[in-house]
Design a protein around this motif. Structure first.
Motif, PDB file in Angstrom:
ATOM      1  N   THR A   1      -1.319  15.171   8.458  1.00 47.53           N
ATOM      2  CA  THR A   1      -2.254  15.269   9.581  1.00 47.53           C
ATOM      3  C   THR A   1      -1.517  15.329  10.909  1.00 47.53           C
ATOM      4  O   THR A   1      -1.813  16.162  11.779  1.00 47.53           O
ATOM      5  CB  THR A   1      -3.211  14.067   9.569  1.00 47.53           C
ATOM      6  OG1 THR A   1      -3.918  14.032   8.325  1.00 47.53           O
ATOM      7  CG2 THR A   1      -4.214  14.156  10.707  1.00 47.53           C
ATOM      8  N   SER A   2      -0.543  14.453  11.074  1.00 41.70           N
ATOM      9  CA  SER A   2       0.214  14.430  12.321  1.00 41.70           C
ATOM     10  C   SER A   2       0.951  15.745  12.547  1.00 41.70           C
ATOM     11  O   SER A   2       0.925  16.308  13.647  1.00 41.70           O
ATOM     12  CB  SER A   2       1.206  13.262  12.297  1.00 41.70           C
ATOM     13  OG  SER A   2       1.932  13.204  13.494  1.00 41.70           O
ATOM     14  N   GLN A   3       1.579  16.256  11.497  1.00 45.26           N
ATOM     15  CA  GLN A   3       2.339  17.490  11.626  1.00 45.26           C
ATOM     16  C   GLN A   3       1.443  18.670  11.980  1.00 45.26           C
ATOM     17  O   GLN A   3       1.731  19.440  12.893  1.00 45.26           O
ATOM     18  CB  GLN A   3       3.079  17.783  10.322  1.00 45.26           C
ATOM     19  CG  GLN A   3       3.921  19.048  10.375  1.00 45.26           C
ATOM     20  CD  GLN A   3       4.667  19.295   9.061  1.00 45.26           C
ATOM     21  OE1 GLN A   3       4.438  18.608   8.079  1.00 45.26           O
ATOM     22  NE2 GLN A   3       5.539  20.274   9.053  1.00 45.26           N
ATOM     23  N   ILE A   4       0.323  18.802  11.300  1.00 42.48           N
ATOM     24  CA  ILE A   4      -0.567  19.943  11.527  1.00 42.48           C
ATOM     25  C   ILE A   4      -1.213  19.878  12.901  1.00 42.48           C
ATOM     26  O   ILE A   4      -1.220  20.863  13.651  1.00 42.48           O
ATOM     27  CB  ILE A   4      -1.638  20.005  10.429  1.00 42.48           C
ATOM     28  CG1 ILE A   4      -1.007  20.381   9.095  1.00 42.48           C
ATOM     29  CG2 ILE A   4      -2.723  21.014  10.792  1.00 42.48           C
ATOM     30  CD1 ILE A   4      -1.933  20.264   7.912  1.00 42.48           C
ATOM     31  N   LEU A   5      -1.748  18.712  13.280  1.00 42.87           N
ATOM     32  CA  LEU A   5      -2.440  18.616  14.556  1.00 42.87           C
ATOM     33  C   LEU A   5      -1.486  18.721  15.728  1.00 42.87           C
ATOM     34  O   LEU A   5      -1.802  19.347  16.745  1.00 42.87           O
ATOM     35  CB  LEU A   5      -3.227  17.306  14.632  1.00 42.87           C
ATOM     36  CG  LEU A   5      -4.429  17.207  13.700  1.00 42.87           C
ATOM     37  CD1 LEU A   5      -5.162  15.893  13.920  1.00 42.87           C
ATOM     38  CD2 LEU A   5      -5.388  18.363  13.915  1.00 42.87           C
ATOM     39  N   HIS A   6      -0.301  18.162  15.635  1.00 44.28           N
ATOM     40  CA  HIS A   6       0.654  18.269  16.729  1.00 44.28           C
ATOM     41  C   HIS A   6       1.158  19.703  16.859  1.00 44.28           C
ATOM     42  O   HIS A   6       1.339  20.203  17.969  1.00 44.28           O
ATOM     43  CB  HIS A   6       1.820  17.299  16.521  1.00 44.28           C
ATOM     44  CG  HIS A   6       1.510  15.916  16.986  1.00 44.28           C
ATOM     45  ND1 HIS A   6       1.665  15.514  18.288  1.00 44.28           N
ATOM     46  CD2 HIS A   6       1.009  14.843  16.323  1.00 44.28           C
ATOM     47  CE1 HIS A   6       1.289  14.247  18.409  1.00 44.28           C
ATOM     48  NE2 HIS A   6       0.888  13.827  17.229  1.00 44.28           N
ATOM     49  N   ASN A   7       1.364  20.390  15.753  1.00 46.93           N
ATOM     50  CA  ASN A   7       1.770  21.797  15.825  1.00 46.93           C
ATOM     51  C   ASN A   7       0.690  22.644  16.468  1.00 46.93           C
ATOM     52  O   ASN A   7       0.959  23.508  17.302  1.00 46.93           O
ATOM     53  CB  ASN A   7       2.090  22.328  14.422  1.00 46.93           C
ATOM     54  CG  ASN A   7       3.430  21.835  13.898  1.00 46.93           C
ATOM     55  OD1 ASN A   7       4.260  21.362  14.674  1.00 46.93           O
ATOM     56  ND2 ASN A   7       3.636  21.938  12.597  1.00 46.93           N
ATOM     57  N   ASN A   8      -0.567  22.401  16.093  1.00 46.50           N
ATOM     58  CA  ASN A   8      -1.666  23.164  16.670  1.00 46.50           C
ATOM     59  C   ASN A   8      -1.801  22.902  18.159  1.00 46.50           C
ATOM     60  O   ASN A   8      -2.029  23.805  18.959  1.00 46.50           O
ATOM     61  CB  ASN A   8      -2.983  22.821  15.962  1.00 46.50           C
ATOM     62  CG  ASN A   8      -3.070  23.424  14.578  1.00 46.50           C
ATOM     63  OD1 ASN A   8      -2.316  24.337  14.248  1.00 46.50           O
ATOM     64  ND2 ASN A   8      -3.986  22.931  13.757  1.00 46.50           N
ATOM     65  N   ASN A   9      -1.659  21.616  18.554  1.00 46.53           N
ATOM     66  CA  ASN A   9      -1.747  21.290  19.971  1.00 46.53           C
ATOM     67  C   ASN A   9      -0.619  21.936  20.763  1.00 46.53           C
ATOM     68  O   ASN A   9      -0.810  22.454  21.858  1.00 46.53           O
ATOM     69  CB  ASN A   9      -1.696  19.768  20.159  1.00 46.53           C
ATOM     70  CG  ASN A   9      -3.024  19.114  19.840  1.00 46.53           C
ATOM     71  OD1 ASN A   9      -4.011  19.798  19.587  1.00 46.53           O
ATOM     72  ND2 ASN A   9      -3.050  17.793  19.840  1.00 46.53           N
ATOM     73  N   ASN A  10       0.577  21.916  20.191  1.00 49.86           N
ATOM     74  CA  ASN A  10       1.707  22.523  20.883  1.00 49.86           C
ATOM     75  C   ASN A  10       1.520  24.025  21.019  1.00 49.86           C
ATOM     76  O   ASN A  10       1.871  24.619  22.036  1.00 49.86           O
ATOM     77  CB  ASN A  10       3.005  22.211  20.123  1.00 49.86           C
ATOM     78  CG  ASN A  10       3.394  20.740  20.247  1.00 49.86           C
ATOM     79  OD1 ASN A  10       2.937  20.049  21.153  1.00 49.86           O
ATOM     80  ND2 ASN A  10       4.221  20.267  19.334  1.00 49.86           N
ATOM     81  N   ASN A  11       0.970  24.676  19.989  1.00 46.69           N
ATOM     82  CA  ASN A  11       0.678  26.103  20.074  1.00 46.69           C
ATOM     83  C   ASN A  11      -0.352  26.382  21.154  1.00 46.69           C
ATOM     84  O   ASN A  11      -0.263  27.369  21.879  1.00 46.69           O
ATOM     85  CB  ASN A  11       0.164  26.621  18.725  1.00 46.69           C
ATOM     86  CG  ASN A  11       1.263  26.678  17.673  1.00 46.69           C
ATOM     87  OD1 ASN A  11       2.436  26.732  18.007  1.00 46.69           O
ATOM     88  ND2 ASN A  11       0.879  26.651  16.406  1.00 46.69           N
ATOM     89  N   GLN A  12      -1.354  25.492  21.262  1.00 45.41           N
ATOM     90  CA  GLN A  12      -2.369  25.648  22.295  1.00 45.41           C
ATOM     91  C   GLN A  12      -1.729  25.582  23.675  1.00 45.41           C
ATOM     92  O   GLN A  12      -2.011  26.396  24.546  1.00 45.41           O
ATOM     93  CB  GLN A  12      -3.426  24.542  22.139  1.00 45.41           C
ATOM     94  CG  GLN A  12      -4.454  24.474  23.271  1.00 45.41           C
ATOM     95  CD  GLN A  12      -5.498  25.565  23.155  1.00 45.41           C
ATOM     96  OE1 GLN A  12      -5.505  26.340  22.202  1.00 45.41           O
ATOM     97  NE2 GLN A  12      -6.353  25.629  24.149  1.00 45.41           N
ATOM     98  N   HIS A  13      -0.831  24.608  23.879  1.00 44.29           N
ATOM     99  CA  HIS A  13      -0.168  24.491  25.182  1.00 44.29           C
ATOM    100  C   HIS A  13       0.735  25.690  25.445  1.00 44.29           C
ATOM    101  O   HIS A  13       0.859  26.158  26.570  1.00 44.29           O
ATOM    102  CB  HIS A  13       0.640  23.196  25.243  1.00 44.29           C
ATOM    103  CG  HIS A  13      -0.224  21.967  25.236  1.00 44.29           C
ATOM    104  ND1 HIS A  13      -1.299  21.810  26.070  1.00 44.29           N
ATOM    105  CD2 HIS A  13      -0.156  20.835  24.471  1.00 44.29           C
ATOM    106  CE1 HIS A  13      -1.857  20.632  25.846  1.00 44.29           C
ATOM    107  NE2 HIS A  13      -1.186  20.032  24.879  1.00 44.29           N
ATOM    108  N   SER A  14       1.374  26.220  24.401  1.00 37.74           N
ATOM    109  CA  SER A  14       2.231  27.387  24.570  1.00 37.74           C
ATOM    110  C   SER A  14       1.415  28.592  25.023  1.00 37.74           C
ATOM    111  O   SER A  14       1.833  29.370  25.877  1.00 37.74           O
ATOM    112  CB  SER A  14       2.951  27.703  23.252  1.00 37.74           C
ATOM    113  OG  SER A  14       3.808  26.647  22.895  1.00 37.74           O
TER     114      SER A  14
END
Length: 288
Positions: free
Chosen positions: A82-95
């Motif tokens: 969960t942590s890996q998927i949600l943090h990756n998605n959030n980082n992609n959103q910020h990118s």
């Protein structure tokens, strides 16, 4: 909206998480919670809210407890995924945001820290002071949200025999503002549970606390919120809720639901007494 009615105006559980000061972890406990689906739901809600809210979502600190101790490894795996998927998605959103703005936002600015740990064993049919509930007792003073899915009905007889001692003690000890979300497949289990809450509040007397009770539309979730009477604006509660007995807040709509659930329970008992039995499921693709 059903959670909003009980939780004091938040549109959902994520709303109550956002209301916490950002330096304070939002502590939640999932009872019978292996392998961690309640945590995943809260993490998704907080992550989604971080996209739309200007405030920083605080750390979610979830502890999973279960009678079956074999869930431990699966809870750890669920937390990591969960942590890996949600943090990756959030980082992609910020990118993606960085390509359309002239300033570069902090990559973790609205990225809610997520923590989920396996806390060990719990037993909702015994006192919170029992050895099997050591982890519960350690969390009861700090947890803001307690969830319990599909554990009440399967332990109905033991809960009744124990006079709901686990829940009585948990509700008494929990701090004001604490939210409880219980889920079951059928609402006929709730009237007896509700009456145990009335009994608890009568036992507490003039303790200065209210317990708000509500149900979602299909009755599969029972929602409770403990609050001080000062928070609720006096003895009459708020938003049309009425004080029943000693400090139980319930709306007319939810009171009618309790009566409806009670009738469903009596109907089910009549069926059982008349010899009704649940049919075994048929095998796939044939008349087994």
């Amino acid at each position: 909206d059903d959670v909003s009615d009980v939780s004091g105006g938040s549109s959902d559980v994520s709303g109550s998480i956002i209301g916490v000061k950002e330096e304070e972890p939002y502590s939640m406990v999932s009872l019978g919670g292996g392998p961690g689906f309640d945590y995943v739901g809260a993490a998704l809600a907080a992550s989604f809210s971080s996209y739309t809210s200007s405030s920083i979502t605080p750390t979610i600190k979830a502890t999973i407890l279960d009678y079956e101790e074999g869930w431990g490894d699966l809870v750890t795996a669920m937390a990591n995924s969960t942590s890996q998927i949600l943090h990756n998605n959030n980082n992609n959103q910020h990118s993606n945001q960085q390509t359309t703005t002239t300033t570069t936002p902090n990559e973790n600015e609205n990225n809610p820290p997520l923590q989920c740990t396996w806390g060990g064993k719990c037993d909702i049919t015994k006192s919170i002071h029992d050895e099997s509930n050591t982890a519960v007792l350690a969390l009861v003073d700090t947890a803001r949200l307690w969830t319990c899915q599909y554990c009440v009905a399967e332990n109905a007889n033991s809960l009744r025999d124990s006079d709901f001692v686990f829940w009585r003690e948990l509700f008494r000890r929990a701090p004001a503002g604490c939210l409880f979300v219980l889920s079951e497949v059928h609402p006929r289990v709730w009237p007896e549970f509700y009456r145990s809450i009335e009994g608890m509040m009568e036992d507490c007397g003039s303790s200065g606390y209210n317990m708000a009770v509500g149900f979602n539309k299909n009755g599969r979730q029972m929602l409770l919120r403990k609050s001080s009477r000062l928070m609720d604006g006096g003895e009459d509660g708020e938003d049309g809720e009425k004080v029943v007995g000693s400090g139980v807040l319930i709306s007319d709509k939810d009171r009618r639901l309790v009566e409806k659930f009670d009738e469903l329970g009596r109907y089910h008992e009549r069926k059982i007494q008349s010899g009704w039995q649940r049919q075994a499921p048929k095998g796939r693709g044939g008349d087994d």
